[in-house]
Design a protein around this motif. Sequence first.
Motif, mmCIF file in Angstrom:
data_model
loop_
_atom_site.group_PDB
_atom_site.id
_atom_site.type_symbol
_atom_site.label_atom_id
_atom_site.label_comp_id
_atom_site.label_asym_id
_atom_site.label_seq_id
_atom_site.Cartn_x
_atom_site.Cartn_y
_atom_site.Cartn_z
ATOM 1 N N PRO A 175 0.821 -1.217 0.000
ATOM 2 C CA PRO A 175 0.000 0.000 0.000
ATOM 3 C C PRO A 175 0.856 1.269 0.000
ATOM 4 O O PRO A 175 1.885 1.349 0.675
ATOM 5 N N GLY A 176 0.426 2.233 -0.803
ATOM 6 C CA GLY A 176 1.129 3.506 -0.874
ATOM 7 C C GLY A 176 2.315 3.516 -1.810
ATOM 8 O O GLY A 176 3.027 4.524 -1.904
ATOM 9 N N THR A 177 2.554 2.400 -2.509
ATOM 10 C CA THR A 177 3.682 2.304 -3.434
ATOM 11 C C THR A 177 3.218 1.657 -4.734
ATOM 12 O O THR A 177 2.087 1.189 -4.842
ATOM 13 N N GLN A 178 4.132 1.596 -5.705
ATOM 14 C CA GLN A 178 3.874 0.888 -6.955
ATOM 15 C C GLN A 178 4.516 -0.497 -6.936
ATOM 16 O O GLN A 178 4.546 -1.192 -7.945
ATOM 17 N N SER A 179 5.041 -0.897 -5.788
ATOM 18 C CA SER A 179 5.787 -2.140 -5.674
ATOM 19 C C SER A 179 4.855 -3.344 -5.641
ATOM 20 O O SER A 179 3.851 -3.356 -4.920
ATOM 21 N N THR A 180 5.191 -4.372 -6.425
ATOM 22 C CA THR A 180 4.424 -5.622 -6.452
ATOM 23 C C THR A 180 5.364 -6.801 -6.286
ATOM 24 O O THR A 180 6.566 -6.717 -6.559
ATOM 25 N N ARG A 181 4.811 -7.907 -5.838
ATOM 26 C CA ARG A 181 5.626 -9.099 -5.590
ATOM 27 C C ARG A 181 4.725 -10.328 -5.710
ATOM 28 O O ARG A 181 3.585 -10.310 -5.225
ATOM 29 N N PRO A 182 5.193 -11.398 -6.338
ATOM 30 C CA PRO A 182 4.373 -12.614 -6.388
ATOM 31 C C PRO A 182 4.454 -13.390 -5.085
ATOM 32 O O PRO A 182 5.517 -13.473 -4.455
ATOM 33 N N HIS A 183 3.334 -13.933 -4.654
ATOM 34 C CA HIS A 183 3.297 -14.865 -3.531
ATOM 35 C C HIS A 183 3.073 -16.253 -4.107
ATOM 36 O O HIS A 183 2.161 -16.466 -4.913
ATOM 37 N N CYS A 184 3.897 -17.180 -3.693
ATOM 38 C CA CYS A 184 3.943 -18.487 -4.333
ATOM 39 C C CYS A 184 3.292 -19.558 -3.463
ATOM 40 O O CYS A 184 3.365 -19.487 -2.231
ATOM 41 N N PRO A 185 2.678 -20.564 -4.085
ATOM 42 C CA PRO A 185 2.081 -21.647 -3.296
ATOM 43 C C PRO A 185 3.172 -22.441 -2.589
ATOM 44 O O PRO A 185 4.153 -22.852 -3.197
ATOM 45 N N TYR A 186 2.974 -22.625 -1.287
ATOM 46 C CA TYR A 186 3.929 -23.358 -0.452
ATOM 47 C C TYR A 186 4.124 -24.784 -0.998
ATOM 48 O O TYR A 186 3.167 -25.406 -1.435
ATOM 49 N N PRO A 187 5.381 -25.273 -1.036
ATOM 50 C CA PRO A 187 6.592 -24.715 -0.449
ATOM 51 C C PRO A 187 7.413 -23.827 -1.381
ATOM 52 O O PRO A 187 8.564 -23.508 -1.066
ATOM 53 N N GLN A 188 6.870 -23.414 -2.514
ATOM 54 C CA GLN A 188 7.619 -22.540 -3.409
ATOM 55 C C GLN A 188 7.796 -21.148 -2.800
ATOM 56 O O GLN A 188 7.020 -20.724 -1.944
ATOM 57 N N GLU A 189 8.823 -20.454 -3.272
ATOM 58 C CA GLU A 189 9.087 -19.087 -2.832
ATOM 59 C C GLU A 189 9.421 -18.241 -4.056
ATOM 60 O O GLU A 189 9.836 -18.764 -5.094
ATOM 61 N N ALA A 190 9.241 -16.931 -3.925
ATOM 62 C CA ALA A 190 9.559 -16.023 -5.020
ATOM 63 C C ALA A 190 11.069 -15.845 -5.116
ATOM 64 O O ALA A 190 11.718 -15.444 -4.147
ATOM 65 N N ALA A 191 11.631 -16.149 -6.281
ATOM 66 C CA ALA A 191 13.069 -16.023 -6.506
ATOM 67 C C ALA A 191 13.324 -14.861 -7.462
ATOM 68 O O ALA A 191 12.751 -14.806 -8.557
ATOM 69 N N TYR A 192 14.200 -13.949 -7.066
ATOM 70 C CA TYR A 192 14.544 -12.777 -7.885
ATOM 71 C C TYR A 192 15.444 -13.205 -9.044
ATOM 72 O O TYR A 192 16.344 -14.028 -8.873
ATOM 73 N N ASP A 193 15.205 -12.618 -10.236
ATOM 74 C CA ASP A 193 15.985 -13.020 -11.409
ATOM 75 C C ASP A 193 17.368 -12.382 -11.448
ATOM 76 O O ASP A 193 18.180 -12.705 -12.307
ATOM 77 N N GLY A 194 17.636 -11.469 -10.502
ATOM 78 C CA GLY A 194 18.960 -10.871 -10.403
ATOM 79 C C GLY A 194 19.195 -9.691 -11.307
ATOM 80 O O GLY A 194 20.243 -9.039 -11.223
ATOM 81 N N GLN A 195 18.226 -9.342 -12.157
ATOM 82 C CA GLN A 195 18.449 -8.261 -13.114
ATOM 83 C C GLN A 195 17.315 -7.244 -13.147
ATOM 84 O O GLN A 195 17.563 -6.052 -13.304
ATOM 85 N N GLY A 196 16.093 -7.679 -13.042
ATOM 86 C CA GLY A 196 14.960 -6.784 -13.233
ATOM 87 C C GLY A 196 14.716 -5.848 -12.062
ATOM 88 O O GLY A 196 15.422 -5.868 -11.044
#
Length: 522
Positions: A487-508
């Motif tokens: 809230p209050g930002t333009q930031s978004t993030r995926p939430h993954c079905p357990y036991p998966q987790e969101a992994a950053y691609d290192g570039q974007g």
Amino acid sequence: MLPIPPVAGGGNEGGNGEGGGGATGGNTPPPEPLACADLASRFESEQDAVVIVSATDVAQAQDLPAHCDVRGTIRGNIKFAVFMPKEWNGRFQMVGNGGKAGSISFSAMESALRQGYATSSTDTGHDASIRSQSGARFGYDAEFGRDMEIDFGYRAVHLTALVSKEIVNAHYPEKIQYSYWNGCSTGGRQGLMEAQRFPEDFDGYAVGAPVYNYTRQQMSAPALLQHLYKSGIAGGSVISPAKRDLIGNIVYNGNGGNYPGCDALDGVKDGQIRNPLRCNFDPLVHVPMCGPSGGADCLTAEEQAALVGVYKGRPDVSVLALPVGSENTQGGWPDWLITNGTRTPQLHTVMADAFQYLLFEPDRPDFDYLTQFDWSADPHRMETAKQTYNATNPDLRRFAEAGKKIIMYHGWTDPGVNPMGTLEYRANVESVFGSPAAVERFMKLYMVPGMGHCSGGPGHGSVDWVAPLKDWVEHGKEPQAIVGSKPGTQSTRPHCPYPQEAAYDGQGNVDDAQSYSCATPG
């Protein structure tokens, strides 16, 4: 007229997933839909358990669409409300309560109404605006007997679901197509209770941070706060707010020495810990100990002992260890455990009177859990409470066989309702079904980094959980990543079905959900 049937502990009394409308026999034509103002006549008999107090057409105003507003009672003490929009999407959504309920969840109903749902809520059989029924006082057997406790435990939600669907089906020319449950905290417990006892009531369940093991949840108050408040709540915490924030800063950012902190473990330093269970923070090693003269950047022996006790829980009575990561976050320890100034910690506010009126038979109106709770005996004196309030049954085979679906979610930085309990329930369900894959067919779990109790915190906790549930129920689209925003930002993030987790691609862009993918950690 709709006389209410008796409610057993877990039979097949629920309505069907399509609204409980039922079929008409032979060539009998279906009844004409009732105008809003005419609904009260359907329940006008004093012999019926349901009484409609008012049924009012409400014009569109501000951001609320035009709708029919129905208020009523069941069994005399269970209040409920039903909103039915003029422009209806053919679906029903019932919303849950928070805390000890005692009021109708109008705000959540309005959210559902804006999306075109017919929607309802109940106060669960007691009125928190009346002092004798506020908090846990409705459980005072000497005044109310056990009826209100049973209503709060499971009966009121089930009966309200049946009655609400009957009203909706009477008002519209078409029957309900699909029914949904949506609730967090107490509402999460209510959802699991419905899934376990009356799975026919809804087709899909959005269940957040469920207080499903209710008796254990109450015991978390003495398990945590007895370490912190040696002289009562008014005497203040052994660990000061400044030391609390010191601990949190070390957890996230390290101690400048051999411990680098856990914020950047996932490759992104963003004030969130992706999975606290992989954080190797040790309060006995990573927080400096004070010398004889004390100090602001270290812990005394008393402070260290209190901290270790908070993290440890009470494994002897299955009160689970608390994950790290919520020490200095919004909606974390500063709200629930160690507050700033003279505010009472929320864990105490919510739990204290449960020990007096809900957990024991007979009641203990003068009981002080901080000084009087007997760990060797009191956990074993809650059998009646367990049968009434706990939604711990992992056997969801009847639920799964009926084609029902659950999306569960829990914030990792929720010290109010330990997220480890939700992981435990998921594991127990897997034990019944024999494998994670079997459970994935009907239940998805999302552990949300940085989210506090139901919302808030430094994470991306603004999420629409009902939309993917609807797609799953109605179109067979199995949920994968569900995008959350901050809230209050333009930031978004995926939430993954357990036991998966969101992994950053290192570039974007680290604030764009597209820069992440769901992966199962090694």
